[in-house]
Design a protein around this motif. Structure first.
Motif, mmCIF file in Angstrom:
data_model
loop_
_atom_site.group_PDB
_atom_site.id
_atom_site.type_symbol
_atom_site.label_atom_id
_atom_site.label_comp_id
_atom_site.label_asym_id
_atom_site.label_seq_id
_atom_site.Cartn_x
_atom_site.Cartn_y
_atom_site.Cartn_z
ATOM 1 N N VAL A 99 -2.493 -12.157 53.097
ATOM 2 C CA VAL A 99 -2.209 -13.224 52.129
ATOM 3 C C VAL A 99 -2.755 -14.586 52.543
ATOM 4 O O VAL A 99 -3.370 -15.273 51.715
ATOM 5 C CB VAL A 99 -0.702 -13.265 51.811
ATOM 6 N N PRO A 100 -2.586 -15.059 53.782
ATOM 7 C CA PRO A 100 -3.126 -16.387 54.120
ATOM 8 C C PRO A 100 -4.626 -16.509 53.831
ATOM 9 O O PRO A 100 -5.082 -17.518 53.276
ATOM 10 C CB PRO A 100 -2.815 -16.541 55.605
ATOM 11 N N ARG A 101 -5.394 -15.484 54.185
ATOM 12 C CA ARG A 101 -6.841 -15.535 53.918
ATOM 13 C C ARG A 101 -7.117 -15.510 52.419
ATOM 14 O O ARG A 101 -7.994 -16.232 51.931
ATOM 15 C CB ARG A 101 -7.543 -14.363 54.604
ATOM 16 N N LEU A 102 -6.385 -14.700 51.696
ATOM 17 C CA LEU A 102 -6.562 -14.607 50.249
ATOM 18 C C LEU A 102 -6.297 -15.956 49.576
ATOM 19 O O LEU A 102 -7.078 -16.412 48.731
ATOM 20 C CB LEU A 102 -5.623 -13.541 49.692
ATOM 21 N N ILE A 103 -5.234 -16.612 49.977
ATOM 22 C CA ILE A 103 -4.901 -17.922 49.406
ATOM 23 C C ILE A 103 -5.938 -18.960 49.817
ATOM 24 O O ILE A 103 -6.413 -19.741 48.989
ATOM 25 C CB ILE A 103 -3.477 -18.367 49.826
ATOM 26 N N GLU A 104 -6.301 -18.971 51.074
ATOM 27 C CA GLU A 104 -7.281 -19.948 51.571
ATOM 28 C C GLU A 104 -8.628 -19.807 50.878
ATOM 29 O O GLU A 104 -9.170 -20.775 50.338
ATOM 30 C CB GLU A 104 -7.455 -19.784 53.088
ATOM 31 N N GLU A 105 -9.170 -18.601 50.892
ATOM 32 C CA GLU A 105 -10.526 -18.420 50.382
ATOM 33 C C GLU A 105 -10.594 -18.383 48.862
ATOM 34 O O GLU A 105 -11.446 -19.026 48.269
ATOM 35 C CB GLU A 105 -11.151 -17.151 50.989
ATOM 36 N N HIS A 106 -9.701 -17.625 48.234
ATOM 37 C CA HIS A 106 -9.815 -17.489 46.782
ATOM 38 C C HIS A 106 -9.150 -18.641 46.044
ATOM 39 O O HIS A 106 -9.784 -19.294 45.218
ATOM 40 C CB HIS A 106 -9.220 -16.164 46.307
ATOM 41 N N VAL A 107 -7.886 -18.892 46.345
ATOM 42 C CA VAL A 107 -7.154 -19.903 45.583
ATOM 43 C C VAL A 107 -7.647 -21.310 45.905
ATOM 44 O O VAL A 107 -7.910 -22.106 45.004
ATOM 45 C CB VAL A 107 -5.633 -19.766 45.799
ATOM 46 N N LEU A 108 -7.780 -21.642 47.172
ATOM 47 C CA LEU A 108 -8.172 -23.003 47.538
ATOM 48 C C LEU A 108 -9.674 -23.263 47.434
ATOM 49 O O LEU A 108 -10.098 -24.305 46.951
ATOM 50 C CB LEU A 108 -7.688 -23.342 48.948
ATOM 51 N N LYS A 109 -10.483 -22.313 47.898
ATOM 52 C CA LYS A 109 -11.928 -22.521 47.914
ATOM 53 C C LYS A 109 -12.660 -21.904 46.732
ATOM 54 O O LYS A 109 -13.855 -22.135 46.553
ATOM 55 C CB LYS A 109 -12.515 -21.975 49.216
ATOM 56 N N GLY A 110 -11.963 -21.076 45.947
ATOM 57 C CA GLY A 110 -12.587 -20.456 44.779
ATOM 58 C C GLY A 110 -13.590 -19.365 45.117
ATOM 59 O O GLY A 110 -14.426 -19.017 44.292
ATOM 60 N N GLN A 111 -13.504 -18.815 46.334
ATOM 61 C CA GLN A 111 -14.426 -17.778 46.780
ATOM 62 C C GLN A 111 -13.667 -16.460 46.949
ATOM 63 O O GLN A 111 -12.922 -16.305 47.913
ATOM 64 C CB GLN A 111 -15.060 -18.171 48.115
ATOM 65 N N PRO A 112 -13.841 -15.502 46.054
ATOM 66 C CA PRO A 112 -13.154 -14.215 46.226
ATOM 67 C C PRO A 112 -13.505 -13.564 47.564
ATOM 68 O O PRO A 112 -14.608 -13.721 48.070
ATOM 69 C CB PRO A 112 -13.687 -13.379 45.063
ATOM 70 N N VAL A 113 -12.539 -12.853 48.121
ATOM 71 C CA VAL A 113 -12.747 -12.117 49.367
ATOM 72 C C VAL A 113 -13.381 -10.788 48.966
ATOM 73 O O VAL A 113 -12.701 -9.828 48.623
ATOM 74 C CB VAL A 113 -11.417 -11.906 50.122
ATOM 75 N N LYS A 114 -14.692 -10.743 48.976
ATOM 76 C CA LYS A 114 -15.462 -9.640 48.386
ATOM 77 C C LYS A 114 -15.086 -8.263 48.912
ATOM 78 O O LYS A 114 -15.045 -7.301 48.144
ATOM 79 C CB LYS A 114 -16.955 -9.885 48.559
ATOM 80 N N GLU A 115 -14.818 -8.147 50.205
ATOM 81 C CA GLU A 115 -14.537 -6.812 50.736
ATOM 82 C C GLU A 115 -13.192 -6.246 50.275
ATOM 83 O O GLU A 115 -12.940 -5.056 50.438
ATOM 84 C CB GLU A 115 -14.641 -6.774 52.267
ATOM 85 N N TRP A 116 -12.345 -7.058 49.678
ATOM 86 C CA TRP A 116 -11.053 -6.575 49.181
ATOM 87 C C TRP A 116 -11.039 -6.404 47.663
ATOM 88 O O TRP A 116 -10.097 -5.853 47.103
ATOM 89 C CB TRP A 116 -9.934 -7.529 49.572
ATOM 90 N N VAL A 117 -12.065 -6.865 46.977
ATOM 91 C CA VAL A 117 -12.105 -6.820 45.511
ATOM 92 C C VAL A 117 -12.358 -5.396 45.023
ATOM 93 O O VAL A 117 -13.252 -4.713 45.512
ATOM 94 C CB VAL A 117 -13.203 -7.761 44.952
#
Length: 125
Positions: A99-117
């Motif tokens: 969750v911390p990485r998901l929130i940081e990268e996707h929610v805050l930076k707008g960059q989906p975490v591609k390997e989890w999509v």
């Protein structure tokens, strides 16, 4: 909510709710967690709690909602994130430690975490 006494009143309430949902999708982040039986068995409650805690810790104003079974039980817990009028991005096997990485990268930076999509759904009008 007042008692609905006619079909016209029901249609009016439906239209108001549709407009409210549309406005929310166009102006904020909506995070949906699959909470069907399969999701709960896979740890969705803990994932949901981790998301809520991470958002609170970072003071992020996002709407968190739950859904029933999303239909891909083997990939639970499923989480989708939709930001301000963008596509819905669906993530699979989301565990609390992710969750911390998901929130940081996707929610805050707008960059989906591609390997989890596992999916992307275009915004519907």
């Amino acid at each position: 909510m007042p008692e609905i006494k006619s079909l016209e009143e029901l249609q009016q309430v439906r239209e108001e709710m549709t407009q409210a949902v549309r406005a929310r999708r166009q102006t904020s982040t909506v995070i949906t967690v699959g909470m069907g039986t399969c999701g709960i068995a896979a740890g969705a409650r803990e994932t949901l709690q981790a998301i809520e805690e991470e958002l609170a810790k970072r003071q992020i104003d996002a709407v968190v909602v739950t859904a029933g079974c999303i239909g891909v039980c083997v990939r639970e817990p499923l989480v989708d994130i939709q930001q301000a009028g963008g596509s819905r991005i669906v993530y699979a096997n989301v565990q609390p430690v992710m969750v911390p990485r998901l929130i940081e990268e996707h929610v805050l930076k707008g960059q989906p975490v591609k390997e989890w999509v596992v999916g992307r759904m275009a915004l519907q009008a």
